[in-house]
Design a protein around this motif. Structure first.
Motif, PDB file in Angstrom:
ATOM      1  N   UNK A   1      -3.865 -17.921 -41.615  1.00  0.00           N
ATOM      2  CA  UNK A   1      -4.438 -17.846 -40.269  1.00  0.00           C
ATOM      3  C   UNK A   1      -5.121 -19.169 -39.890  1.00  0.00           C
ATOM      4  N   UNK A   2      -5.048 -19.454 -38.606  1.00  0.00           N
ATOM      5  CA  UNK A   2      -5.596 -20.714 -38.097  1.00  0.00           C
ATOM      6  C   UNK A   2      -7.117 -20.764 -38.232  1.00  0.00           C
ATOM      7  N   UNK A   3      -7.778 -19.610 -38.142  1.00  0.00           N
ATOM      8  CA  UNK A   3      -9.233 -19.603 -38.290  1.00  0.00           C
ATOM      9  C   UNK A   3      -9.643 -19.944 -39.719  1.00  0.00           C
ATOM     10  N   UNK A   4      -8.905 -19.441 -40.693  1.00  0.00           N
ATOM     11  CA  UNK A   4      -9.187 -19.790 -42.093  1.00  0.00           C
ATOM     12  C   UNK A   4      -9.030 -21.285 -42.313  1.00  0.00           C
ATOM     13  N   UNK A   5      -7.935 -21.837 -41.817  1.00  0.00           N
ATOM     14  CA  UNK A   5      -7.689 -23.269 -41.953  1.00  0.00           C
ATOM     15  C   UNK A   5      -8.775 -24.079 -41.252  1.00  0.00           C
ATOM     16  N   UNK A   6      -9.179 -23.639 -40.057  1.00  0.00           N
ATOM     17  CA  UNK A   6     -10.205 -24.364 -39.309  1.00  0.00           C
ATOM     18  C   UNK A   6     -11.552 -24.329 -40.025  1.00  0.00           C
ATOM     19  N   UNK A   7     -11.913 -23.167 -40.573  1.00  0.00           N
ATOM     20  CA  UNK A   7     -13.182 -23.068 -41.298  1.00  0.00           C
ATOM     21  C   UNK A   7     -13.196 -23.997 -42.505  1.00  0.00           C
ATOM     22  N   UNK A   8     -12.104 -24.043 -43.251  1.00  0.00           N
ATOM     23  CA  UNK A   8     -12.029 -24.944 -44.401  1.00  0.00           C
ATOM     24  C   UNK A   8     -12.129 -26.400 -43.966  1.00  0.00           C
ATOM     25  N   UNK A   9     -11.459 -26.745 -42.863  1.00  0.00           N
ATOM     26  CA  UNK A   9     -11.541 -28.112 -42.354  1.00  0.00           C
ATOM     27  C   UNK A   9     -12.963 -28.454 -41.925  1.00  0.00           C
ATOM     28  N   UNK A  10     -13.648 -27.500 -41.301  1.00  0.00           N
ATOM     29  CA  UNK A  10     -15.032 -27.730 -40.874  1.00  0.00           C
ATOM     30  C   UNK A  10     -15.968 -27.891 -42.072  1.00  0.00           C
ATOM     31  N   UNK A  11     -15.716 -27.126 -43.123  1.00  0.00           N
ATOM     32  CA  UNK A  11     -16.528 -27.252 -44.338  1.00  0.00           C
ATOM     33  C   UNK A  11     -16.354 -28.643 -44.948  1.00  0.00           C
ATOM     34  N   UNK A  12     -15.108 -29.114 -45.034  1.00  0.00           N
ATOM     35  CA  UNK A  12     -14.841 -30.451 -45.581  1.00  0.00           C
ATOM     36  C   UNK A  12     -15.488 -31.520 -44.721  1.00  0.00           C
ATOM     37  N   UNK A  13     -15.352 -31.385 -43.400  1.00  0.00           N
ATOM     38  CA  UNK A  13     -15.924 -32.379 -42.485  1.00  0.00           C
ATOM     39  C   UNK A  13     -17.447 -32.432 -42.594  1.00  0.00           C
ATOM     40  N   UNK A  14     -18.085 -31.269 -42.690  1.00  0.00           N
ATOM     41  CA  UNK A  14     -19.547 -31.245 -42.807  1.00  0.00           C
ATOM     42  C   UNK A  14     -19.999 -31.849 -44.131  1.00  0.00           C
ATOM     43  N   UNK A  15     -19.212 -31.619 -45.193  1.00  0.00           N
ATOM     44  CA  UNK A  15     -19.563 -32.183 -46.494  1.00  0.00           C
ATOM     45  C   UNK A  15     -19.424 -33.705 -46.485  1.00  0.00           C
ATOM     46  N   UNK A  16     -18.367 -34.196 -45.849  1.00  0.00           N
ATOM     47  CA  UNK A  16     -18.187 -35.643 -45.756  1.00  0.00           C
ATOM     48  C   UNK A  16     -19.309 -36.300 -44.946  1.00  0.00           C
ATOM     49  N   UNK A  17     -19.807 -35.601 -43.964  1.00  0.00           N
ATOM     50  CA  UNK A  17     -20.891 -36.143 -43.129  1.00  0.00           C
ATOM     51  C   UNK A  17     -22.268 -35.943 -43.753  1.00  0.00           C
ATOM     52  N   UNK A  18     -22.327 -35.149 -44.816  1.00  0.00           N
ATOM     53  CA  UNK A  18     -23.616 -34.860 -45.414  1.00  0.00           C
ATOM     54  C   UNK A  18     -24.403 -33.819 -44.656  1.00  0.00           C
ATOM     55  N   UNK A  19     -23.736 -33.068 -43.804  1.00  0.00           N
ATOM     56  CA  UNK A  19     -24.380 -32.027 -43.013  1.00  0.00           C
ATOM     57  C   UNK A  19     -24.476 -30.758 -43.854  1.00  0.00           C
ATOM     58  N   UNK A  20     -25.646 -30.162 -43.977  1.00  0.00           N
ATOM     59  CA  UNK A  20     -25.770 -28.952 -44.803  1.00  0.00           C
ATOM     60  C   UNK A  20     -25.078 -27.731 -44.218  1.00  0.00           C
ATOM     61  N   UNK A  21     -24.757 -27.763 -42.932  1.00  0.00           N
ATOM     62  CA  UNK A  21     -24.143 -26.611 -42.269  1.00  0.00           C
ATOM     63  C   UNK A  21     -22.801 -26.995 -41.657  1.00  0.00           C
ATOM     64  N   UNK A  22     -21.810 -26.118 -41.812  1.00  0.00           N
ATOM     65  CA  UNK A  22     -20.539 -26.266 -41.099  1.00  0.00           C
ATOM     66  C   UNK A  22     -20.688 -25.545 -39.771  1.00  0.00           C
ATOM     67  N   UNK A  23     -20.321 -26.203 -38.693  1.00  0.00           N
ATOM     68  CA  UNK A  23     -20.530 -25.622 -37.373  1.00  0.00           C
ATOM     69  C   UNK A  23     -19.331 -25.875 -36.471  1.00  0.00           C
ATOM     70  N   UNK A  24     -19.230 -25.046 -35.437  1.00  0.00           N
ATOM     71  CA  UNK A  24     -18.177 -25.191 -34.439  1.00  0.00           C
ATOM     72  C   UNK A  24     -18.675 -24.655 -33.112  1.00  0.00           C
ATOM     73  N   UNK A  25     -18.509 -25.433 -32.060  1.00  0.00           N
ATOM     74  CA  UNK A  25     -18.912 -25.028 -30.712  1.00  0.00           C
ATOM     75  C   UNK A  25     -20.377 -24.576 -30.679  1.00  0.00           C
ATOM     76  N   UNK A  26     -21.232 -25.387 -31.303  1.00  0.00           N
ATOM     77  CA  UNK A  26     -22.681 -25.140 -31.322  1.00  0.00           C
ATOM     78  C   UNK A  26     -23.049 -23.834 -32.019  1.00  0.00           C
ATOM     79  N   UNK A  27     -22.231 -23.427 -32.944  1.00  0.00           N
ATOM     80  CA  UNK A  27     -22.536 -22.235 -33.739  1.00  0.00           C
ATOM     81  C   UNK A  27     -22.318 -22.563 -35.209  1.00  0.00           C
TER      82      UNK A  27
END
Length: 455
Positions: free
Chosen positions: A324-350
């Protein structure tokens, strides 16, 4: 002597559903496959010699699990009765998946505490807090409207441009519209859509129906309800629509680049035909299964890109498969937040909840294991290359139905493995996601923290 009231029995059935929803879903789909197999074994279902048990089982499973992989040539091997059985199984399987996914969503939200339930309802805009009967009616109504509109366009085109008699044109329109909306990929043409590769009146309606079926009912209903206020769409809807658009455009460009000069696929088409063929292939590669280009003649790199698109799949609570695209998107957001050093993965201000992140990771890794292990085993015991086997296994698990052309040449035990993969791929993500959500609980203590070295 004990007496039980109808209300008590109804409450008992509801309690049983809450205790073992996955088991009931699996039994229901297995029963549909068994009935379909028996019907396809009847002599009247085949146009010549009756089907063997494996041919009937494989076809019934592929239809109920809305996959589209075949071991027989559908328009040649099966009679009109057999084609009608396949069509009914596709419809039951597609509506069943959407209904089951929505009902399990209801179950999940009702098993959560009040605060979590309100959060879930606000974030997904599902019908978890609404009327189940109304939701079931909407599943059928949306399917009927999309399928009827698609069937009308296709029937008119088959009659006007291909001189098909009205009855046959209507049958072609109905069969392919139902197959497209349910992301099944069964075709009444031996070459699927290859003969219509440059015909937008065939390829576009089928692709649109495929995309709508793959979005999922919650997304469709929310877009219709809030069509004038996109800002109020839930995070789930926004992620699904954004990822669908990105994958459609990206897939189209990918097929254009890799197959542009391939004379065996689109190399002989004009620019417009190549763009249409690439768009159609991009839409179908995400678990629909129709192909307007010869899959077996594609370059190896095109197979790899197609495997990735199949693995990602479509939207949740829809007829598409994959992780599912949502699963893929969540994993991508987790990787992106980790690369940025952000403690939270977020999307659309959530902020994406940690539980959702763990569920996405669990589902994705299990899917990788389910694809890799059968690929290794089948490669060792068959004369085909690893890329061909990987393509077939991924297509079966993601209920896509695309094939390099080797499915019917596999040994019976390999075909049985594909049957299991289609069944697991169709019900696994839905039931596993529900099970993970239902198992979520609160521990009254936390263990001391540790940090193993990563990398």
């Amino acid at each position: 002597m004990r007496f039980s009231s109808p209300l008590g029995r109804e409450q008992g059935r509801g309690a049983a559903l809450q205790r073992r929803p996955g088991q009931l879903v699996i039994v229901g789909f297995a029963g549909a496959i068994a009935v379909g197999t028996l019907l396809l074994l009847l002599p009247v279902a085949a146009s010549g010699e009756p089907a063997s048990f494996m041919e009937a089982l494989f076809t019934a499973t592929s239809a109920v699990c809305v996959t589209g992989l075949i071991v027989t040539d559908t328009p040649v091997f099966w009679s009109g009765f057999g084609e009608a059985v396949i069509l009914v199984l596709i419809q039951l399987g597609g509506l069943g998946v959407m209904t089951v996914a929505s009902l399990l969503g209801v179950l999940v939200t009702r098993r959560l505490d009040l605060g979590s339930r309100l959060v879930a309802a606000a974030s997904t805009r599902t019908v978890g807090l609404g009327d189940v009967r109304r939701m079931l009616v909407r599943v059928v109504v949306v399917a009927f409207v999309v399928e009827a509109a698609t069937a009308l366009v296709l029937a008119l085109r088959f009659a006007a441009a291909y001189d098909e008699p009205p009855g046959r044109a209507l049958w072609y329109g109905v069969f392919h519209s139902v197959s497209a909306y349910n992301n099944a990929g069964f075709a009444l043409f031996s070459s699927s859509l290859i003969d219509f590769v440059a015909d937008p009146w065939i390829c576009v309606p089928i692709s649109v129906a495929t995309i709508l079926g793959g979005l999922g009912l919650p997304v469709i209903l929310e877009v219709l309800r809030e069509r004038r206020r996109p800002s109020r769409w839930s995070v789930h809807t926004k992620i699904t629509l954004l990822m669908t658009a990105v994958l459609l455009v990206g897939g189209t460009l990918f097929f254009l680049v890799t197959e542009w000069d391939n004379a065996a696929t689109m190399g002989t088409l004009d620019t417009g035909g190549r763009i249409l063929a690439s768009f159609t292939q991009s839409a179908q590669a995400r678990t629909a299964g129709y192909n307007s280009l010869a899959t077996g003649e594609m370059h190896t790199e095109t197979w790899l890109g197609t495997i990735i698109l199949m693995f990602i799949g479509g939207g949740s609570a829809g007829t598409a498969g994959g992780i599912k695209v949502t699963t893929f998107a969540v994993l991508a957001l987790v990787i992106w937040s980790e690369l940025r050093g952000d403690p939270d993965a977020s999307a659309f201000d959530r902020r994406i909840s940690p539980a959702t992140q763990r569920q996405a990771l669990t589902l994705a890794l299990l899917a990788v294991a389910i694809v890799v292990l059968p690929t290794l085993w089948m490669t060792a015991l068959s004369p085909f290359t690893v890329d061909q086997i990987l393509f077939e296994v991924t297509s079966a698990f993601t209920t896509t139905g695309l094939s390099t052309g080797i499915t019917a040449q596999l040994a019976w035990y390999h075909e049985f493995v594909l049957v299991l993969l289609m069944f697991i791929g169709r019900l696994g993500p839905v039931t596993l996601g529900t099970a993970l959500a239902l198992r979520a609980g609160r521990r009254l203590y936390r263990l001391p923290e540790s940090a193993p070295i990563i990398g």
